[in-house]
Design an enzyme around this catalytic site. Structure first.
Site, PDB file in Angstrom:
ATOM      1  N   THR A 208       0.860  -1.168   0.000  1.00  0.00           N
ATOM      2  CA  THR A 208       0.000   0.000   0.000  1.00  0.00           C
ATOM      3  C   THR A 208       0.894   1.214   0.000  1.00  0.00           C
ATOM      4  O   THR A 208       2.013   1.161   0.508  1.00  0.00           O
ATOM      5  CB  THR A 208      -0.775  -0.005   1.344  1.00  0.00           C
ATOM      6  OG1 THR A 208      -1.581  -1.174   1.412  1.00  0.00           O
ATOM      7  CG2 THR A 208      -1.614   1.224   1.546  1.00  0.00           C
ATOM      8  N   VAL A 237     -11.969  -6.752   1.363  1.00  0.00           N
ATOM      9  CA  VAL A 237     -11.460  -5.413   1.668  1.00  0.00           C
ATOM     10  C   VAL A 237     -10.433  -5.583   2.780  1.00  0.00           C
ATOM     11  O   VAL A 237     -10.676  -6.294   3.752  1.00  0.00           O
ATOM     12  CB  VAL A 237     -12.606  -4.482   2.124  1.00  0.00           C
ATOM     13  CG1 VAL A 237     -12.069  -3.142   2.607  1.00  0.00           C
ATOM     14  CG2 VAL A 237     -13.602  -4.273   0.992  1.00  0.00           C
ATOM     15  N   GLY A 260       1.186  -3.500   4.835  1.00  0.00           N
ATOM     16  CA  GLY A 260       1.588  -4.871   5.110  1.00  0.00           C
ATOM     17  C   GLY A 260       0.411  -5.813   5.022  1.00  0.00           C
ATOM     18  O   GLY A 260      -0.511  -5.608   4.238  1.00  0.00           O
TER      19      GLY A 260
END
Lengths: 319, 327
Positions: A208, A237, A260
């Protein structure tokens, strides 16, 4: 003026990076991994007199979405079991505590842009799935495929490899050997494996961009954007768009952003924890360490990182 | 070994007088369904699931059957369940056509390595897992429809302001919407669990997910501190990570009750949102607080069942005395 001092930081994957807390001049831009294009973009915006920290945050993370940073942000990466790329993103305004987020966003490339639109043009904080795509189109975003030849190839190879690794458990046929469709094995609830190494979670999977920005007036914003985990179950999600998990920001205290293994991290709310610890007086790197500790205790081989900053611009990270 | 404790809520909102009895009976029946499991040596997570299934099946509450409707008149449900012994959790957002989202949440926890599934993906997963498909009509109560008609004219904000108005703010109390259900429990082994389930807020935008399925917001359970389930204005709860805030405060030494009050009042102060929480500590202490007009809740502790909707008006009697003698 603080603007004359360029400060941007990134965390590299290969070594533990714990920074001693030291105050820096503002504004400050800090983000995860070596996504320096994003940092540079955000920096150029925050130093433009007419723009806000939120403008800079969205521009910086958008840069990663466009560049498909490490294939873990933006279109064309992390296809789910059926080959579709779906995106998660969030923004949080430390001054108002407003949040905008999207999960399982399909067919729209600029996930963090849509997250901001959720915050600014609705009274909600999270919109998901197809409905989020419809909302995005209403708001002027373009509907386009997030699939590329690369993501198609990834799915093909994964299927050829008996769909390994995957995120199924306690089902039949044995998910460690075979593709689905799967049926549940009734009343079977094995203790969750404490290792997720077989999922190849790491820099090129499950990552991310997490970004924190503080402007000259000590206002802090936080945001994330990701395409999630390779071969995730459709509809999954992760932590990134969840306030308190993927990121958290609070004026007069500070902010944190995580990256992570989201399926683990979202059960521990590390970003919220870190900001609460800052409020109790811990330094940013102590807060980062203490916030990640419970995760490491349960999952010693956990892969992830947390960046933390207080609103004076002292920052720290733990990986 | 400790004496098991279970607590449930049927939502913190402006419950109108003509619904008070149904709410009280509903939460009482649900808490006893969960308590029965605990008495037989069952786990906190089984007890939480059973209590919430009872609430989902009761059209009086905004979860499962009785879920409120989206802006376009459809049903979209959210739910979560969490196991405090290993911090495993499962949740679903925007599911439809199933009777018990809490059961699907548990499947996410037990049959996948993920935590949250939403939308079409979650619905497909339900099908794969053999969860029976039910018609959307079977989930829509007359009350939910009426409320939708009332609020779809004035939109979402009106629903929020009416349902979640703060208790001491003097406003004309109109018949208004429902809210979330939830449960928290600690079993004889000292394992803590929580669960929450909802149809959301009337006239919400399709695709809108509130706090309920978000770990740390709609609920949190940790054997080290306790279990929490929240209810109220979802957007506000998310901004302050209400459930996690409470366990954080308990970790700092506050009791379940102190943490409940501090966190809920903080939410109103910081983001102007009202709501309520139920908490059970790892030692079986209860916490409860709400800033809305009412919150339907019930709990069983030391073989006494307590239930009510108002802040101070609680009825209690022995579990045996209800002829729900647990064998």
């Amino acid at each position: 003026m603080a603007a004359s001092i360029k400060v941007f930081i990134y965390l590299q994957f290969l070594y533990i990076f714990i920074t001693p807390s030291y105050p820096v001049s503002l504004p400050l831009v800090i983000n995860t991994w070596g996504f320096t294009n994003a940092t540079q973009k955000a920096w150029s915006i925050i130093n433009n007199g007419g723009k806000t920290a939120m403008d800079a945050l969205v521009a910086g993370c958008t840069e990663c979405e466009i560049l498909q940073c490490d294939t873990t942000v933006g279109y064309g990466g992390s296809p789910d079991e059926i080959g579709e790329t779906t995106l998660d993103a969030m923004v949080m305004d430390g001054k108002t505590q407003d949040v905008g987020s999207v999960g399982d966003l399909r067919g729209i490339k600029n996930a963090i842009g849509v997250a901001r639109a959720v915050m600014e043009y609705t009274e909600h904080t999270l919109i998901v799935g197809e409905s989020a795509s419809k909302f995005a189109v209403e708001m002027g975003f373009t509907n386009e495929s997030l699939t590329t030849n690369t993501s198609i190839e990834m799915t093909k190879n994964w299927k050829k490899n008996n769909c390994q690794p995957n995120f199924r458990q306690n089902v039949t046929p044995d998910p460690k050997k075979s593709c689905g469709p799967y049926k549940p094995i009734q009343n079977l609830y094995n203790t969750y494996s404490s290792s997720r190494i077989d999922k190849n979670i790491g820099k090129t999977n499950h990552d991310t961009i997490g970004m924190l920005i503080i402007d000259n007036n000590n206002n802090i914003v936080a945001g994330t954007s990701t395409n999630g985990a390779n071969h995730k179950i459709p509809g999954r999600v992760g932590d990134s768009p969840i306030a308190g998990a993927g990121a958290y920001a609070r004026n007069k205290v500070g902010g944190a952003a995580a990256t992570g293994d989201g399926d683990i991290m979202m059960r521990f709310l590390p970003s919220f924890n870190a900001v609460m610890l800052l409020e109790l007086g811990y330094s940013p790197e102590q807060a980062a360490l203490k916030a990640l500790n419970p995760i490491i205790q349960f999952y010693p081989s956990f892969v992830g990182a947390l960046i933390v900053t207080n609103t004076n611009g002292s920052f720290g990270g733990y990986f | 070994m400790i004496k098991p404790v279970i607590m449930v809520h049927g939502g913190a909102w402006s419950i109108p007088d003509n619904m008070v009895d149904a709410n009280k009976e509903g939460v009482k029946a649900a808490v006893l369904a969960g308590y029965k499991i605990l008495c037989m040596g069952g786990s906190a997570i089984d007890a939480v699931e059973a209590a919430i299934v009872a609430l989902e099946d009761n059209p009086c509450f905004d979860a499962g059957n009785g879920s409120v409707l989206t802006a376009d008149g459809k049903v979209e449900m959210d739910s979560m369940i969490m196991d405090g012994s290993n911090l495993r959790a499962g949740s679903v957002g925007c599911v439809n056509s199933i009777a018990n989202p809490i059961k699907l949440s548990r499947m996410v926890m037990e049959k996948t390595d993920h935590v949250l599934l939403v939308g079409e993906g979650a619905n497909k997963f339900a099908g794969e897992m053999g969860v029976p498909h039910v018609s959307i009509d079977s989930l829509i109560s007359d009350y939910a429809k009426e409320e939708w008609e009332r609020f779809s004219k004035s939109e979402y904000r009106s629903a929020v302001n009416t349902m979640f108005k703060k208790r001491d703010v003097k406003e004309e109390l109109v018949n208004s919407g429902h809210d979330t259900v939830g449960a928290v429990a600690v079993d004889a082994q000292g394992n803590v669990a929580c669960g929450t389930s909802t149809g959301g807020i009337t006239a919400k935008r399709p695709g809108r997910v509130g706090d309920t399925p978000l770990v740390g917001c709609g609920g949190y359970a940790d054997n080290a501190t306790g279990g929490v389930s929240t209810t109220g204005h979802g957007e506000g709860i998310i901004k302050v990570c209400l459930a996690k805030h409470i366990t954080f405060l308990m970790d700092q030494g506050l009791t379940a009750q102190e943490a409940s009050v501090k966190a809920v009042e903080n939410m109103y102060k910081r983001v102007g949102s009202s709501g309520g929480v139920i908490v059970v500590s790892k030692d079986g202490d209860i916490g409860q607080y709400f800033t809305t007009d009412r919150m339907a809740r019930a709990w069983v502790k030391d073989d006494q069942v307590y239930y009510g909707v108002d802040i101070h008006d609680i009825t209690s009697c022995s579990v045996d005395g209800l002829n729900h003698k647990i064998v």
